[in-house]
Design an enzyme around this catalytic site. Structure first.
Site, PDB file in Angstrom:
ATOM      1  CE1 TYR A  51      -3.804  -0.364  -1.506  1.00 34.56           C
ATOM      2  CE2 TYR A  51      -5.727   0.476  -0.417  1.00 34.56           C
ATOM      3  CZ  TYR A  51      -4.677  -0.529  -0.259  1.00 34.56           C
ATOM      4  OH  TYR A  51      -4.329  -1.199   0.676  1.00 34.56           O
ATOM      5  CD  GLU A  88      -9.219 -26.652  26.970  1.00 32.52           C
ATOM      6  OE1 GLU A  88     -10.439 -27.107  26.638  1.00 32.52           O
ATOM      7  OE2 GLU A  88      -8.845 -25.510  26.866  1.00 32.52           O
ATOM      8  CB  THR A 143       0.072  -3.813   6.472  1.00 29.73           C
ATOM      9  OG1 THR A 143      -1.291  -3.560   5.643  1.00 29.73           O
ATOM     10  CG2 THR A 143       0.682  -2.364   6.372  1.00 29.73           C
ATOM     11  CG  ASP A 144      -3.277  -7.500   3.379  1.00 27.85           C
ATOM     12  OD1 ASP A 144      -3.351  -6.889   4.268  1.00 27.85           O
ATOM     13  OD2 ASP A 144      -3.808  -7.793   2.423  1.00 27.85           O
ATOM     14  CE  LYS A 173      -3.648  -5.113   8.090  1.00 23.64           C
ATOM     15  NZ  LYS A 173      -3.606  -5.127   6.583  1.00 23.64           N
ATOM     16  CB  THR A 196      -1.005   0.055   1.221  1.00 25.60           C
ATOM     17  OG1 THR A 196      -1.799  -1.154   1.149  1.00 25.60           O
ATOM     18  CG2 THR A 196      -1.729   1.264   1.269  1.00 25.60           C
TER      19      THR A 196
END
Length: 344
Positions: A41, A301, A107-108, A180, A28
């Site tokens: 975009y 567990e 950023t993903d 994120k 981005t």
């Protein structure tokens, strides 16, 4: 107890400018839209030279050299690109002239690349990832200031020895801890378990702590001469999770499976049985969690010892996968693999 340094480490001018390499991969921060106020975009449209040239005062912080490694949205980041990036960073930082590296990245998958580099970069020098949540054409684009701050951190000798860092929205995060947290907000990255490494405000740095885990030059992992990594799949646990998803991963050649489990890395009875079969046949099964914060604890567990499972400790599923892929480059016992999740 984990020690945390008091936040007294304020950056002061040194007079001599460092040489910082800016390696661009797209995202981005290099994106463009038709207008300054639209959500949609296209990522990866601006070149590294254009990004560097668009930030006033950047050359006052350091002597900058730019290099275009890729220009993709980070959803298209591949391990081949990560390996190439690690190799290039190692080459640059092995040259005494380069004192820090900044990687611009979408950023993903930024937290995955940051953690991968945290395990494979072989240098004490600063390596800093940055990006943006708004494209370069947005009315209030965040990329220019993020890049300015990232260069300031990479040029700061006190950022050395802190592992790979991520600088976004005035925050300095460690690669091990950040994740994120929001799809669109500029405050998207958080370090919810261990907290921030520090802050950087218009180029002025302040450090709170160092990383708690092994990283970079102390890491045993290397991708020198590596062109591919073992397949590891992530499977998402949910109500009614089909157990045959695990069988399918095994049949497709996965050497490891990370389960993004419910709560403390849990899964339903059918999935536990299928995962136990897979582990018994030699596929490494790691229990992580789909929950945002917390650790996955052994033998609470689920009886991990008898089922030959590994727990991810603090690592989320994406980072647990990265660590397991690197660890599976060599034959290791389950005990050795489990210790790696406590160490890295």
């Amino acid at each position: 107890m984990k020690e945390r340094a008091m936040p007294t480490d304020i950056q002061a001018p040194t007079g001599k400018k460092a040489c910082v390499a800016v390696l661009a991969t797209g995202g981005t921060i290099a994106g463009q839209a038709e207008t300054g106020t639209q959500a949609g975009y296209a990522s990866g449209r601006i070149t590294v030279d254009a990004m560097i040239g668009s930030v006033p005062g950047l050359s006052d912080l350091a002597d900058i050299q730019g290099e275009q490694i890729a220009n993709v949205g980070s959803q298209d980041m591949t391990f081949a690109l990560m390996i190439a990036l690690a190799d290039r960073i190692n080459a640059l930082l092995g040259d005494g002239a380069v004192e820090g590296v900044v990687v611009t990245h979408g950023t993903d998958t930024m937290e995955e690349t940051a953690y991968f580099l945290n395990l494979t970069v072989k240098s004490r020098k600063p390596v800093v990832l940055t990006g943006a949540m708004r494209p370069s054409t947005a009315v209030s684009a965040d990329g220019p200031l993020n890049l300015y701050n990232a260069v300031a951190v990479a040029a700061d000798p006190r950022a050395a020895e802190r592992g790979v860092l991520v600088v976004m929205n005035d925050r300095i995060h460690g690669a091990h801890s950040l994740t994120k947290n929001n799809t669109t907000s500029v405050e998207t990255f958080l370090s919810p378990i261990n907290g921030l490494i520090g802050t950087v405000i218009y180029g002025k740095t302040q450090y709170f702590r160092g990383p708690f885990r092994r990283h970079t030059h102390t890491s045993e992992f290397s991708v020198a001469g590596v062109d591919r990594l073992p397949r590891v799949d992530i499977l998402y646990a949910c109500a009614g999770m089909p157990a045959d998803l695990i069988d399918c991963s095994v049949s497709r050649g996965a050497r490891g499976i990370v389960v993004a489990g419910d709560g403390n890395g849990n899964m339903n009875a059918g999935a536990i049985a299928a995962a136990s079969r897979a582990a018994g046949q030699g596929t490494v099964v790691v229990r992580s969690s789909r929950v945002q914060t917390g650790t996955v604890i052994r033998n609470v567990e689920i009886d991990d010892d008898s089922r030959r499972f590994i727990v991810s400790d603090e690592l989320n599923p994406a980072k647990a996968r990265i660590l397991l892929m690197l660890a599976l480059q060599q034959d290791r016992s389950l005990e050795e693999l489990q210790e790696m999740f406590y160490t890295y």
